[in-house]
Design a protein around this motif. Sequence first.
Motif, PDB file in Angstrom:
ATOM      1  N   GLY A 182     -16.886 167.399  39.691  1.00 52.68           N
ATOM      2  CA  GLY A 182     -16.678 168.820  39.425  1.00 52.68           C
ATOM      3  C   GLY A 182     -16.352 169.077  37.958  1.00 52.68           C
ATOM      4  N   LYS A 183     -15.517 168.209  37.385  1.00 47.00           N
ATOM      5  CA  LYS A 183     -15.156 168.377  35.966  1.00 47.00           C
ATOM      6  C   LYS A 183     -16.369 168.148  35.072  1.00 47.00           C
ATOM      7  CE  LYS A 183     -10.449 166.649  36.806  1.00 47.00           C
ATOM      8  NZ  LYS A 183     -10.692 166.113  38.156  1.00 47.00           N
ATOM      9  N   TRP A 184     -17.155 167.106  35.385  1.00 46.32           N
ATOM     10  CA  TRP A 184     -18.332 166.828  34.563  1.00 46.32           C
ATOM     11  C   TRP A 184     -19.401 167.900  34.748  1.00 46.32           C
ATOM     12  CZ3 TRP A 184     -18.581 163.399  30.710  1.00 46.32           C
ATOM     13  CH2 TRP A 184     -17.611 162.397  30.662  1.00 46.32           C
ATOM     14  N   SER A 185     -19.477 168.478  35.938  1.00 46.87           N
ATOM     15  CA  SER A 185     -20.400 169.602  36.120  1.00 46.87           C
ATOM     16  C   SER A 185     -19.949 170.810  35.319  1.00 46.87           C
ATOM     17  CB  SER A 185     -20.491 169.968  37.606  1.00 46.87           C
ATOM     18  OG  SER A 185     -21.023 168.904  38.356  1.00 46.87           O
ATOM     19  N   ALA A 186     -18.633 170.956  35.169  1.00 45.20           N
ATOM     20  CA  ALA A 186     -18.117 172.072  34.374  1.00 45.20           C
ATOM     21  C   ALA A 186     -18.522 171.950  32.910  1.00 45.20           C
ATOM     22  CB  ALA A 186     -16.597 172.146  34.487  1.00 45.20           C
ATOM     23  N   LEU A 187     -18.775 170.734  32.445  1.00 43.38           N
ATOM     24  CA  LEU A 187     -19.198 170.561  31.062  1.00 43.38           C
ATOM     25  C   LEU A 187     -20.570 171.165  30.804  1.00 43.38           C
ATOM     26  CD1 LEU A 187     -18.000 166.925  30.312  1.00 43.38           C
ATOM     27  CD2 LEU A 187     -16.987 169.069  29.539  1.00 43.38           C
ATOM     28  N   GLU A 188     -21.339 171.407  31.879  1.00 42.32           N
ATOM     29  CA  GLU A 188     -22.601 172.102  31.696  1.00 42.32           C
ATOM     30  C   GLU A 188     -22.377 173.514  31.161  1.00 42.32           C
ATOM     31  OE1 GLU A 188     -24.892 172.075  35.215  1.00 42.32           O
ATOM     32  OE2 GLU A 188     -25.001 169.906  35.354  1.00 42.32           O
ATOM     33  N   SER A 189     -21.234 174.087  31.477  1.00 38.66           N
ATOM     34  CA  SER A 189     -20.922 175.408  30.947  1.00 38.66           C
ATOM     35  C   SER A 189     -20.596 175.342  29.462  1.00 38.66           C
ATOM     36  CB  SER A 189     -19.748 176.016  31.720  1.00 38.66           C
ATOM     37  OG  SER A 189     -20.106 176.227  33.060  1.00 38.66           O
ATOM     38  N   VAL A 190     -20.089 174.205  29.002  1.00 40.89           N
ATOM     39  CA  VAL A 190     -19.957 174.017  27.559  1.00 40.89           C
ATOM     40  C   VAL A 190     -21.339 174.036  26.918  1.00 40.89           C
ATOM     41  CG1 VAL A 190     -19.135 172.461  25.755  1.00 40.89           C
ATOM     42  CG2 VAL A 190     -17.844 172.701  27.876  1.00 40.89           C
ATOM     43  N   SER A 192     -22.906 158.016  36.727  1.00 41.45           N
ATOM     44  CA  SER A 192     -21.993 157.281  35.853  1.00 41.45           C
ATOM     45  C   SER A 192     -20.536 157.680  36.024  1.00 41.45           C
ATOM     46  CB  SER A 192     -22.391 157.497  34.379  1.00 41.45           C
ATOM     47  OG  SER A 192     -23.733 157.116  34.157  1.00 41.45           O
ATOM     48  N   VAL A 193     -20.259 158.659  36.883  1.00 39.19           N
ATOM     49  CA  VAL A 193     -18.876 159.123  37.071  1.00 39.19           C
ATOM     50  C   VAL A 193     -18.514 159.018  38.550  1.00 39.19           C
ATOM     51  CG1 VAL A 193     -18.990 160.671  35.098  1.00 39.19           C
ATOM     52  CG2 VAL A 193     -19.589 161.536  37.348  1.00 39.19           C
ATOM     53  N   PRO A 194     -17.232 158.820  38.877  1.00 40.78           N
ATOM     54  CA  PRO A 194     -16.817 158.778  40.289  1.00 40.78           C
ATOM     55  C   PRO A 194     -16.904 160.151  40.933  1.00 40.78           C
ATOM     56  CG  PRO A 194     -14.913 158.611  38.844  1.00 40.78           C
ATOM     57  CD  PRO A 194     -16.115 158.510  37.963  1.00 40.78           C
ATOM     58  N   HIS A 200     -16.665 152.680  30.373  1.00 40.23           N
ATOM     59  CA  HIS A 200     -17.001 153.441  31.563  1.00 40.23           C
ATOM     60  C   HIS A 200     -17.207 154.928  31.274  1.00 40.23           C
ATOM     61  CE1 HIS A 200     -12.693 153.999  31.097  1.00 40.23           C
ATOM     62  NE2 HIS A 200     -12.728 155.017  31.946  1.00 40.23           N
ATOM     63  N   ARG A 201     -16.939 155.355  30.032  1.00 41.01           N
ATOM     64  CA  ARG A 201     -17.144 156.753  29.662  1.00 41.01           C
ATOM     65  C   ARG A 201     -18.278 156.933  28.663  1.00 41.01           C
ATOM     66  NH1 ARG A 201     -14.730 159.446  33.659  1.00 41.01           N
ATOM     67  NH2 ARG A 201     -12.481 159.100  33.766  1.00 41.01           N
ATOM     68  N   ALA A 202     -18.780 155.876  28.102  1.00 41.84           N
ATOM     69  CA  ALA A 202     -19.769 155.993  27.029  1.00 41.84           C
ATOM     70  C   ALA A 202     -21.041 156.684  27.498  1.00 41.84           C
ATOM     71  CB  ALA A 202     -20.094 154.604  26.466  1.00 41.84           C
ATOM     72  N   VAL A 203     -21.543 156.281  28.674  1.00 39.91           N
ATOM     73  CA  VAL A 203     -22.807 156.842  29.160  1.00 39.91           C
ATOM     74  C   VAL A 203     -22.704 158.338  29.435  1.00 39.91           C
ATOM     75  CG1 VAL A 203     -24.512 156.758  31.013  1.00 39.91           C
ATOM     76  CG2 VAL A 203     -23.631 154.631  30.039  1.00 39.91           C
ATOM     77  N   PRO A 204     -21.730 158.813  30.230  1.00 38.22           N
ATOM     78  CA  PRO A 204     -21.678 160.268  30.462  1.00 38.22           C
ATOM     79  C   PRO A 204     -21.348 161.076  29.225  1.00 38.22           C
ATOM     80  CG  PRO A 204     -19.767 159.188  31.440  1.00 38.22           C
ATOM     81  CD  PRO A 204     -20.694 158.097  31.022  1.00 38.22           C
TER      82      PRO A 204
END
Length: 511
Positions: A455-463, A448-450, A325-329
């Motif tokens: 918000g956390k996955w959007s924060a990865l855009e800053s990475v 692919s994420v709940p 469930h994490r592979a795609v994102p």
Amino acid sequence: TLFCCVMTTHDGVFCLGQKAASEDEEEYGDNRQKELALEASSSIHSLKEPLLLKCNPNDSEIGGKEAGEANNENAQNDSNNTQSKNIPLILTYTFIVFAGRSMWSQSVLSAMVYLLRNNNPESVGFLTSIMGVSQLVASLPSGVLADMHRRDYMLKVGSLVGTTAFVVTVYASFSESFGALGVSLALWGVFYGITNTSISALFADSISEGERSYYFTQRMMLTKLGCTAGPTASLVMFAILGDDWTMKDCAIVMTFGQVICLFGILILCFLRDEYIVEHNESMALEVERTEATVSITEENEVQQSCDHDTEPRESQKSLLCLPQHRAVPILTVISDVLAGCAAGMSTRYYTIFFIDNLQLSPSIVSLLYILSPLGQMVMHKIAYISGRKVGRCQIVVIFKWIGTSFMICMILAYKHHLHVSIICILYLLRTSFANATSNLTKSIIMDSVPRNERGKWSALESVNMFSWSGSAALGGLLVSSKGILFIFYVTAALQLVATLPLIVLFERVKD
């Protein structure tokens, strides 16, 4: 005697009345039970049959038309009701902010720093890295807070930081202070770190399931349209000011772009968490629970029937040591980060390449930055349509490869001293293809994420922004030692490597 006869007759009538009443009650109860049974069977039957089959054949001409019109009206009303008020506000904000940002940050900022530091390209990468680091520091806790608390509160905090960044940038532009300019870019990084994470998650929450690719494409097209409007205003202003690279002219253009951004910052105060789409998310979660239950049942049946077939199940549980469930994102984010490193190494130095190597005036450079977003808008639409037919991951890989090919052709054209117009056309083709797929990768991540983790996955855009800025600083060092063409070669190589994680997902991402 007469009295007794009357009483006897009265008792007989009363008994007969009681008997008749009891019989009527029994008959009514039996009929009621039959009616309830018929209603239950008809309701079950209505669930199994399509709605069109329940129409009366005699009323097929008139009733069918009325039913069809009623269904169309209901569908339109449902679609209008489910569209969140956040969607038009976020789309308007996107256009305004990117119009202002492209005006002061796309080409003018690099030229101003280059002139301010006596034609030193390392300073361009250094200031870019300051903005990227500050965005990373602000985005990670902002993404966590956006998931824990209200996202509109975070956007209001971001609007306050953006207003402060506006004031400091205007001061730094006219005072020609390199330190103040670094502080202003750090504040803009904090602003983008706070707002980008919350607004991306809020935008995804405000869209119904199955429509994110469409609205993400619309937002990306407005981004490119804003990036066209900014250089258009820059072209007009530079033509009026004298069409020359001077500190004063750059400061005036930057201030005008800052004012445009201020209007976009004010829109953040009108976004609300109450405008998100709740019912579609709950339906999707219910479907996920149902699918999970079915998959668990099937797995138990397979485990009981054929214990020897374990390797296929293990391959489904993990991919490259990543949970299913994490592979795609995760792989999509890795691809974006690698692509960000590749783009950051050269993006800030295209303006330097145009000024030093091609000897282009501010008006011609602004014209290139006008045509580039227009080409990206067209390719965004083509990528969206093609992604629905071929597959999102497949289209991203194809477009990246085509963009890399045009970049290599641009380098070869410059080395063989071809006409400047040919080099500029190859640059426009390269940017149109290479930068036309970010909406697809973002929609893959959000699908692919709940909801409570967006918000956390959007924060990865800053990475991604940090890697972009870090590679810009590295690009400045390489320009000083190896030359500007060398970082173009490195960019092309990294862009090809960035497509490898998406190739792994060809069979896993459903479009």
